[in-house]
Every structure is written in C-alpha cells, then in structure tokens.
Design a protein around this motif. Sequence first.
Motif, PDB file in Angstrom:
ATOM      1  N   LEU A  20       0.825  -1.205   0.000  1.00 16.33           N
ATOM      2  CA  LEU A  20       0.000   0.000   0.000  1.00 16.33           C
ATOM      3  C   LEU A  20       0.862   1.259   0.000  1.00 16.33           C
ATOM      4  CD1 LEU A  20      -2.860  -0.971   2.482  1.00 16.33           C
ATOM      5  CD2 LEU A  20      -3.072  -0.524   0.033  1.00 16.33           C
ATOM      6  N   ARG A  21       1.975   1.216   0.759  1.00 16.61           N
ATOM      7  CA  ARG A  21       2.875   2.374   0.781  1.00 16.61           C
ATOM      8  C   ARG A  21       3.526   2.592  -0.579  1.00 16.61           C
ATOM      9  NH1 ARG A  21       3.545   0.731   6.217  1.00 16.61           N
ATOM     10  NH2 ARG A  21       5.083  -0.851   5.655  1.00 16.61           N
ATOM     11  N   ARG A  22       3.928   1.498  -1.252  1.00 17.33           N
ATOM     12  CA  ARG A  22       4.504   1.627  -2.603  1.00 17.33           C
ATOM     13  C   ARG A  22       3.470   2.175  -3.574  1.00 17.33           C
ATOM     14  NH1 ARG A  22       6.792  -3.490  -1.485  1.00 17.33           N
ATOM     15  NH2 ARG A  22       5.207  -4.491  -2.788  1.00 17.33           N
ATOM     16  N   PHE A  23       2.227   1.715  -3.430  1.00 16.37           N
ATOM     17  CA  PHE A  23       1.159   2.212  -4.300  1.00 16.37           C
ATOM     18  C   PHE A  23       0.927   3.700  -4.070  1.00 16.37           C
ATOM     19  CE2 PHE A  23      -3.328   3.185  -5.059  1.00 16.37           C
ATOM     20  CZ  PHE A  23      -3.466   2.772  -6.373  1.00 16.37           C
ATOM     21  N   GLN A  24       0.928   4.105  -2.812  1.00  9.80           N
ATOM     22  CA  GLN A  24       0.730   5.518  -2.496  1.00  9.80           C
ATOM     23  C   GLN A  24       1.865   6.373  -3.057  1.00  9.80           C
ATOM     24  OE1 GLN A  24       0.788   6.422   1.694  1.00  9.80           O
ATOM     25  NE2 GLN A  24      -0.282   8.369   1.437  1.00  9.80           N
ATOM     26  N   LYS A  25       3.099   5.902  -2.884  1.00  8.49           N
ATOM     27  CA  LYS A  25       4.261   6.640  -3.382  1.00  8.49           C
ATOM     28  C   LYS A  25       4.242   6.728  -4.906  1.00  8.49           C
ATOM     29  CE  LYS A  25       9.322   6.573  -3.425  1.00  8.49           C
ATOM     30  NZ  LYS A  25      10.540   5.831  -3.017  1.00  8.49           N
ATOM     31  N   SER A  26       3.947   5.604  -5.566  1.00 12.78           N
ATOM     32  CA  SER A  26       3.924   5.592  -7.036  1.00 12.78           C
ATOM     33  C   SER A  26       2.794   6.463  -7.574  1.00 12.78           C
ATOM     34  CB  SER A  26       3.763   4.160  -7.550  1.00 12.78           C
ATOM     35  OG  SER A  26       4.855   3.351  -7.149  1.00 12.78           O
ATOM     36  N   SER A  27       1.667   6.452  -6.893  1.00 11.12           N
ATOM     37  CA  SER A  27       0.541   7.293  -7.331  1.00 11.12           C
ATOM     38  C   SER A  27       0.898   8.768  -7.224  1.00 11.12           C
ATOM     39  CB  SER A  27      -0.703   6.987  -6.488  1.00 11.12           C
ATOM     40  OG  SER A  27      -1.107   5.643  -6.644  1.00 11.12           O
ATOM     41  N   ALA A  28       1.570   9.142  -6.120  1.00 10.56           N
ATOM     42  CA  ALA A  28       1.986  10.530  -5.948  1.00 10.56           C
ATOM     43  C   ALA A  28       2.994  10.934  -7.031  1.00 10.56           C
ATOM     44  CB  ALA A  28       2.597  10.725  -4.560  1.00 10.56           C
ATOM     45  N   CYS A  30       3.219   9.628 -10.023  1.00 14.48           N
ATOM     46  CA  CYS A  30       2.485   9.712 -11.287  1.00 14.48           C
ATOM     47  C   CYS A  30       1.766  11.051 -11.397  1.00 14.48           C
ATOM     48  CB  CYS A  30       1.485   8.556 -11.367  1.00 14.48           C
ATOM     49  SG  CYS A  30       0.811   8.275 -12.999  1.00 14.48           S
ATOM     50  N   TYR A  31       1.157  11.505 -10.294  1.00 18.27           N
ATOM     51  CA  TYR A  31       0.458  12.789 -10.298  1.00 18.27           C
ATOM     52  C   TYR A  31       1.429  13.937 -10.551  1.00 18.27           C
ATOM     53  CZ  TYR A  31      -2.093  16.839  -8.503  1.00 18.27           C
ATOM     54  OH  TYR A  31      -2.676  18.067  -8.362  1.00 18.27           O
ATOM     55  N   GLU A  32       2.592  13.909  -9.884  1.00 13.76           N
ATOM     56  CA  GLU A  32       3.594  14.963 -10.059  1.00 13.76           C
ATOM     57  C   GLU A  32       4.161  14.957 -11.477  1.00 13.76           C
ATOM     58  OE1 GLU A  32       4.361  17.443  -8.117  1.00 13.76           O
ATOM     59  OE2 GLU A  32       2.897  16.762  -6.648  1.00 13.76           O
ATOM     60  N   MET A  33       4.338  13.762 -12.051  1.00 10.62           N
ATOM     61  CA  MET A  33       4.843  13.668 -13.424  1.00 10.62           C
ATOM     62  C   MET A  33       3.857  14.291 -14.408  1.00 10.62           C
ATOM     63  SD  MET A  33       6.620   9.893 -13.655  1.00 10.62           S
ATOM     64  CE  MET A  33       6.839  10.056 -15.422  1.00 10.62           C
ATOM     65  N   GLN A  34       2.555  14.085 -14.175  1.00 10.90           N
ATOM     66  CA  GLN A  34       1.559  14.676 -15.071  1.00 10.90           C
ATOM     67  C   GLN A  34       1.557  16.201 -14.960  1.00 10.90           C
ATOM     68  OE1 GLN A  34      -0.177  12.974 -17.416  1.00 10.90           O
ATOM     69  NE2 GLN A  34       1.058  11.251 -16.722  1.00 10.90           N
ATOM     70  N   ARG A  35       1.695  16.709 -13.752  1.00 13.12           N
ATOM     71  CA  ARG A  35       1.758  18.164 -13.557  1.00 13.12           C
ATOM     72  C   ARG A  35       3.000  18.748 -14.234  1.00 13.12           C
ATOM     73  NH1 ARG A  35       1.093  20.292  -7.611  1.00 13.12           N
ATOM     74  NH2 ARG A  35       1.337  22.201  -8.817  1.00 13.12           N
ATOM     75  N   GLU A  36       4.139  18.071 -14.043  1.00  9.23           N
ATOM     76  CA  GLU A  36       5.373  18.547 -14.652  1.00  9.23           C
ATOM     77  C   GLU A  36       5.299  18.457 -16.168  1.00  9.23           C
ATOM     78  OE1 GLU A  36       9.419  19.963 -14.648  1.00  9.23           O
ATOM     79  OE2 GLU A  36       7.683  20.078 -13.309  1.00  9.23           O
ATOM     80  N   GLY A  37       4.683  17.407 -16.677  1.00 14.69           N
ATOM     81  CA  GLY A  37       4.527  17.268 -18.111  1.00 14.69           C
ATOM     82  C   GLY A  37       3.688  18.391 -18.715  1.00 14.69           C
ATOM     83  N   MET A  38       2.620  18.770 -18.040  1.00 18.57           N
ATOM     84  CA  MET A  38       1.790  19.875 -18.517  1.00 18.57           C
ATOM     85  C   MET A  38       2.571  21.187 -18.528  1.00 18.57           C
ATOM     86  SD  MET A  38      -1.836  18.973 -16.624  1.00 18.57           S
ATOM     87  CE  MET A  38      -2.601  20.471 -17.218  1.00 18.57           C
ATOM     88  N   MET A  93       1.256  -2.392 -18.778  1.00 19.11           N
ATOM     89  CA  MET A  93       0.111  -1.492 -18.838  1.00 19.11           C
ATOM     90  C   MET A  93       0.155  -0.436 -17.737  1.00 19.11           C
ATOM     91  SD  MET A  93      -3.141  -3.934 -19.753  1.00 19.11           S
ATOM     92  CE  MET A  93      -4.197  -2.495 -19.807  1.00 19.11           C
ATOM     93  N   LEU A  94       0.940  -0.689 -16.699  1.00 14.66           N
ATOM     94  CA  LEU A  94       1.013   0.255 -15.587  1.00 14.66           C
ATOM     95  C   LEU A  94       1.895   1.448 -15.949  1.00 14.66           C
ATOM     96  CD1 LEU A  94       1.470  -2.207 -12.583  1.00 14.66           C
ATOM     97  CD2 LEU A  94      -0.553  -0.827 -13.089  1.00 14.66           C
ATOM     98  N   PRO A  95       1.587   2.637 -15.429  1.00 21.51           N
ATOM     99  CA  PRO A  95       2.454   3.804 -15.664  1.00 21.51           C
ATOM    100  C   PRO A  95       3.853   3.575 -15.123  1.00 21.51           C
ATOM    101  CG  PRO A  95       0.311   4.483 -14.811  1.00 21.51           C
ATOM    102  CD  PRO A  95       0.355   2.982 -14.711  1.00 21.51           C
ATOM    103  N   SER A  96       4.810   4.342 -15.619  1.00 25.17           N
ATOM    104  CA  SER A  96       6.223   4.121 -15.305  1.00 25.17           C
ATOM    105  C   SER A  96       6.561   4.162 -13.811  1.00 25.17           C
ATOM    106  CB  SER A  96       7.089   5.139 -16.064  1.00 25.17           C
ATOM    107  OG  SER A  96       6.697   6.462 -15.753  1.00 25.17           O
ATOM    108  N   PRO A  97       5.922   5.019 -12.972  1.00 29.03           N
ATOM    109  CA  PRO A  97       6.285   4.991 -11.544  1.00 29.03           C
ATOM    110  C   PRO A  97       6.002   3.658 -10.863  1.00 29.03           C
ATOM    111  CG  PRO A  97       5.160   7.041 -12.062  1.00 29.03           C
ATOM    112  CD  PRO A  97       5.018   6.149 -13.261  1.00 29.03           C
ATOM    113  N   PHE A  98       5.107   2.847 -11.425  1.00 27.67           N
ATOM    114  CA  PHE A  98       4.775   1.552 -10.840  1.00 27.67           C
ATOM    115  C   PHE A  98       5.716   0.449 -11.323  1.00 27.67           C
ATOM    116  CE2 PHE A  98       0.923   4.032 -10.607  1.00 27.67           C
ATOM    117  CZ  PHE A  98       0.396   3.721  -9.372  1.00 27.67           C
ATOM    118  N   GLU A  99       6.590   0.764 -12.267  1.00 26.56           N
ATOM    119  CA  GLU A  99       7.482  -0.239 -12.835  1.00 26.56           C
ATOM    120  C   GLU A  99       8.707  -0.428 -11.943  1.00 26.56           C
ATOM    121  OE1 GLU A  99       8.972  -1.105 -17.311  1.00 26.56           O
ATOM    122  OE2 GLU A  99       9.693   0.773 -16.448  1.00 26.56           O
ATOM    123  N   SER A 100       8.952  -1.661 -11.534  1.00 27.41           N
ATOM    124  CA  SER A 100      10.133  -1.958 -10.721  1.00 27.41           C
ATOM    125  C   SER A 100      11.371  -2.046 -11.610  1.00 27.41           C
ATOM    126  CB  SER A 100       9.938  -3.277  -9.969  1.00 27.41           C
ATOM    127  OG  SER A 100       9.895  -4.369 -10.883  1.00 27.41           O
TER     128      SER A 100
END
Length: 295
Positions: A20-28, A30-38, A93-100
């Motif tokens: 769950l902690r890895r999921f939370q970190k990866s989700s955060a 992913c969100y920051e990457m989308q903001r930076e990309g914009m 299929m998962l976004p890059s932050p979820f890739e080990s």
Amino acid sequence: LLPVKIVDGVAAFDAAGNALRRFQKSSAECYEMQREGMRLRKERKENPESIDFIKHNAVTQSGNDAGKLFNLLFITIYARWWAPVTVYFFPDMLPSPFESEDQRVKRMNRLLDQRRKAVMQAVSENEALSGVAAQALRAPSKQKALDRIVFASRKVYDDSSLKQLPNPVFFATSRVFEGPYRILPKYFHVRAIRAGVRKIAEADETLRRSDLHSLPNRLLETACLDRAVPISESKSNMISGLNEWLALTQKFDVQHDKLSFECTKARLGLLALNTASTCRKNDKAFIALYGKNTF
C-alpha cells in the motif's frame, strides 16, 4: 501452531502495508509527473529551444503514462473483474512509476530480443536484402555502411512511401517499433513506423542540445535503447555510441527535413546496422553469414 499462525499473519500484514505504501508513493509520483509534463508542454510551446533531453523525456513519459491511465480506467469501468488479471499478466500497462527495476530490465531485454529477431527474419526472407546487408556489413565504417544502405534504397525505391518496402522489411520495421499484429492492414503499421521514427528524430534534436555527460544512467539507457545503441555499464561507451548516432543522422537532417523519407530511411538503416552489430557479437548464425564486426 498458534505462534506460527500469528507470525504468518504479521508477515502478511506487513507485506500488505508495504504494498500500500509503494502504491501511495507511485501514485503521488504519477500525479507529479503529469503536472510537470503539462508545465513542460507549455514551456516547449513558448520556447522550443529550452527543451533538453531530460525535459523532452519527461514530456514523452507523462504522455505515455496518461495513455496507460486511460486504458486502466476503461478496463476498470467496463471489465473491473478482469482488471487485476490484466495488470498481473501485462505489467507494461502500468504507468512508469509503478514499474520496478526488474520489470524495466525485462522490458528492455524483450525489446532488444524482438529487434534481433526482426532483423534476422527480414534478412532470411529476402534475398536482395540479404545481399544489401552483406555489402553494408562488410563496409570499413558505419558511415560507409549507412551510405550503402541509403544508396541501395534509392536505386530500388523511387516512391517515398513506406508501403513500397518489401514485406519482410516492412513488417520487421513495424515489429521494431512495437507495431500491431501482422494481419492488420498496412495503414496501421505505417502509422506505428512513422510515429516511432518521429519520436526518435525529435529526441535527437534535444540530445544535441544536452550535455550527455550530465545525463543519469537511466536516461542514457533509454536513449540507447531507442536507437539500438549497445547498453553498457560504462557511461562513456553509451555516450560514444549516442554521439556516433547523432553525427551520422545530422548529415541527413541538414540536407533534408528531419521527417522526410530520406531521413526516415537513414534512421531505419542505422537502427538495422546497430541491431546487426549486436547480432554479430552474439549470434553464431549471423556471424557465419556476415562475419564479425568491423565497426
């Protein structure tokens, strides 16, 4: 038995908590990457010259991740019971932050193996191409080899259309860029090839504006993978391979538009040469046909 069950329960609880902690970190992330990309897309629109390879890669990765998120959302809404199974069997299929790191290495090795098979298949299925490959691979330098490939293509194909390529070459090229299944119409394969070449050509511009020595190893490996440059533990070897690619392609970019058919043929030829160079180091059958590396 009771203490054993308690220990197993605690271990399972800890594993679930870590997941769950890895999921939370990866989700955060992913969100920051989308903001930076914009933000970087806006900067690229206002001042394209300010975009180096690090920024370009961030924009590209955020776009790829957005597409993956959309696909996951679609599956979750319309086939929610299949979503866990799909992600389990298709982790790409998962976004890059979820890739080990292990998944990243497997993905890179799979793509490299796919390219080697595509080159071997194209050469074995077309006698004329085999002859061109033999002449190119016996050249004293990669520049001479690339010139021979482009010259041979001019003699045979005067139509600036990818569909004019022999079927083995055409479908092998589509396979290199992870195109659709072979049974689909050529239109979809052409789109995949053009998109792949355009991606490399745009990234080449940003690489020329970047200090390659300052790039982290992970980004250097990404750049090398896209251009079939051998990935090495030595950073200087990867930089040398990228500099060679940029020097060879710049000659065509200066003379023609970077998205012209001439530049497309040059980049495809160079991709084939780099892949063939790898085959001549590891594949005994390929060495028997074309000899060992001369460049």
